[in-house]
Motif scaffolding. Structure first.
Motif, PDB file in Angstrom:
ATOM      1  N   LYS A  76       0.833  -1.206   0.000  1.00 29.80           N
ATOM      2  CA  LYS A  76       0.000   0.000   0.000  1.00 29.80           C
ATOM      3  C   LYS A  76       0.866   1.253   0.000  1.00 29.80           C
ATOM      4  O   LYS A  76       0.575   2.226  -0.718  1.00 29.80           O
ATOM      5  N   ILE A  77       1.920   1.241   0.802  1.00 22.41           N
ATOM      6  CA  ILE A  77       2.848   2.379   0.818  1.00 22.41           C
ATOM      7  C   ILE A  77       3.400   2.615  -0.581  1.00 22.41           C
ATOM      8  O   ILE A  77       3.472   3.751  -1.071  1.00 22.41           O
ATOM      9  N   SER A  78       3.792   1.530  -1.251  1.00 23.08           N
ATOM     10  CA  SER A  78       4.421   1.637  -2.573  1.00 23.08           C
ATOM     11  C   SER A  78       3.446   2.124  -3.636  1.00 23.08           C
ATOM     12  O   SER A  78       3.799   2.958  -4.476  1.00 23.08           O
ATOM     13  N   CYS A  79       2.237   1.595  -3.621  1.00 30.80           N
ATOM     14  CA  CYS A  79       1.292   1.887  -4.698  1.00 30.80           C
ATOM     15  C   CYS A  79       0.464   3.151  -4.465  1.00 30.80           C
ATOM     16  O   CYS A  79      -0.019   3.751  -5.427  1.00 30.80           O
ATOM     17  N   GLU A  80       0.308   3.542  -3.212  1.00 33.10           N
ATOM     18  CA  GLU A  80      -0.495   4.732  -2.925  1.00 33.10           C
ATOM     19  C   GLU A  80       0.342   6.004  -2.834  1.00 33.10           C
ATOM     20  O   GLU A  80      -0.174   7.106  -3.004  1.00 33.10           O
ATOM     21  N   ASN A  81       1.639   5.850  -2.570  1.00 27.54           N
ATOM     22  CA  ASN A  81       2.480   7.037  -2.385  1.00 27.54           C
ATOM     23  C   ASN A  81       3.422   7.303  -3.553  1.00 27.54           C
ATOM     24  O   ASN A  81       4.129   8.308  -3.555  1.00 27.54           O
TER      25      ASN A  81
END
Length: 443
Positions: A76-81
């Motif tokens: 989530k960190i990788s794909c949302e930020n």
């Protein structure tokens, strides 16, 4: 003061006992020392029905649930930020876990995570069809990259341009041509600002200290997410079994991991290339292990069957393809014998020029370590003889140099006479005196 050495340590224990006894006696009227109470088992179990296997299964389930949550948080960190998260997918056990996690999170169908695949033209025959099945299952279309100047999927074009045996001639150049360069080109083409990959600490000492987030040593240092950094290989297969995740057919054939078919073997194996030959069996069939799973699940055994029979230029055992190591972006990007007395030829003028002015010729590839090794001696030869010293780059015109200039490997040295006769230099001695003697014998 109390010193923890010799008899004084024993005296200290006695003193502590005395103090404890005094405290208990003086407090007898204040409280009663309770009787020993045994550890309380879960209500579903009694002390007479201790089930070790059930406890282990419950503990593993708790661990896997934690790892799932942790990995999904990292994704989530990788794909949302980040705007362009890219997942280079080799379809090994960890990679199919990440594929499934990205699918659960909806990032594959939405395109928030792009999937990139490098085809080396030496993969297992099952690999690319398996990729197509993953695309259908999870609703994405992978971006496939291969050696520069070769159409995707065209093995014949690759062989013609680079040679079917490039990996035998120079394994480091093979890695650059077939893995590192297309890998980097893929990241650049897709505008990657965060790279997701399946490396884990369990895979071996080269990766023993990786964390979930780091800066990659390639492409100038982009963000890198290792969502499975703290997973073991057993965790990966437990996850695959739990969710019945599609996984590579090679696991059912005895391969814990897979890369190029040419240098990957099952584990265990008595293959003569195996530095640790063992008899036995381990396979993963119908989401269960068959045979002794310890062959695969011990520390650093996942990649034990990879790169067999290969060595680096310095003689060390090969354990990495070069994609994830420091300096991976550095490729051999200069020609040999530039700006000196050596005369350059091309496929179009080679026969005409050598007929007009007979001389010695080296057919070479600039990436070849043996060609690099004779660079100085051939340059010195060119300035010390009274006939031309030619060079013809052969790795880009292999069929031509094979047909016209005796070339099966690099370097190939010939003397071309006035009548067009091509005499091959058969010695491995490439010093100035040896090459000069060859010229004198054929003038």
């Amino acid at each position: 003061p109390i010193h923890f050495f010799g008899k004084k340590k024993r005296n200290m224990k006695l003193s502590l006992l005395a103090v404890t006894s005094a405290l208990l006696l003086s407090s007898a009227s204040a409280f009663t020392v309770p009787a020993f109470v045994s550890p309380r088992l879960p209500s579903s179990l009694s002390s007479t029905t201790y089930d070790q296997e059930q406890f282990i299964a419950e503990s593993k389930a708790m661990r896997l649930a934690h790892l799932e949550e942790q990995a999904m948080y990292a994704l989530k960190i990788s794909c949302e930020n980040y705007d362009n998260a890219v997942f280079p997918n080799a379809m090994i056990a960890g990679d199919v876990v990440i594929t499934h996690l990205l699918g659960r999170l909806g990032y594959l169908e939405s395109g928030k995570a792009k999937v990139m695949v490098v085809d080396t033209f030496h993969l297992f025959e099952e690999t690319m069809p398996f990729l197509r099945s993953l695309e259908k299952t999870y609703g994405f279309e992978a971006e496939v990259f291969c050696a520069e100047g070769v159409p995707v999927g065209d093995k014949a074009a690759f062989d013609k341009k680079y040679g079917a045996n490039l990996w035998r001639e120079d394994i480091e150049q093979y890695d650059k041509v077939c893995k590192v360069e297309p890998f980097q080109r893929g990241l650049k083409t897709l505008g990657t600002d965060c790279m997701i990959n399946g490396r884990t600490r369990w895979q071996g000492f080269e990766r023993a200290w990786i964390d979930q987030f780091e800066n990659a040593p390639i492409g100038g240092g982009l963000a890198k997410c290792n969502p499975l950094a703290y997973w073991t290989l057993e965790d990966c297969f437990d996850y695959i079994a739990k969710y019945e995740v599609p996984h590579h057919p090679c696991h059912a054939q005895g391969y814990p991991s897979h890369g190029d078919a040419k240098d990957t073997i099952p584990i265990p194996s008595t293959d003569p290339r195996n530095p640790d030959p063992q008899e036995g069996e381990c396979k993963f069939v119908d989401y269960k292990f068959v045979g002794d799973k310890k062959f695969w699940l011990d520390y650093a055994c996942e990649r034990k069957g990879r790169f067999v029979g290969l060595a680096n230029k310095d003689g060390s055992v090969k354990t990495e393809c070069g994609i994830h190591v420091e300096g991976a972006e550095k490729t051999f990007d200069r020609d040999l014998w530039e700006g000196g007395s050596v005369v350059e030829l091309s496929m179009e003028d080679a026969k005409e020029k050598t007929k007009a002015k007979p001389g010695i010729m080296v057919v070479y590839a600039p990436w070849c370590q043996f060609c690099q090794g004779m660079e100085e001696s051939y340059a010195s030869l060119a300035s010390s003889i009274d006939v031309p010293a030619y060079k013809l780059r052969g790795d880009e015109v292999r069929e031509f140099v094979q047909a016209e200039f005796n070339t099966e490997s690099f370097p190939t040295v010939n003397y071309v006479k006035a009548d067009g006769t091509v005499v091959k230099y058969d010695s491995e001695k490439r010093d100035v005196d040896s090459l000069k003697a060859f010229v004198e014998a054929n003038k």
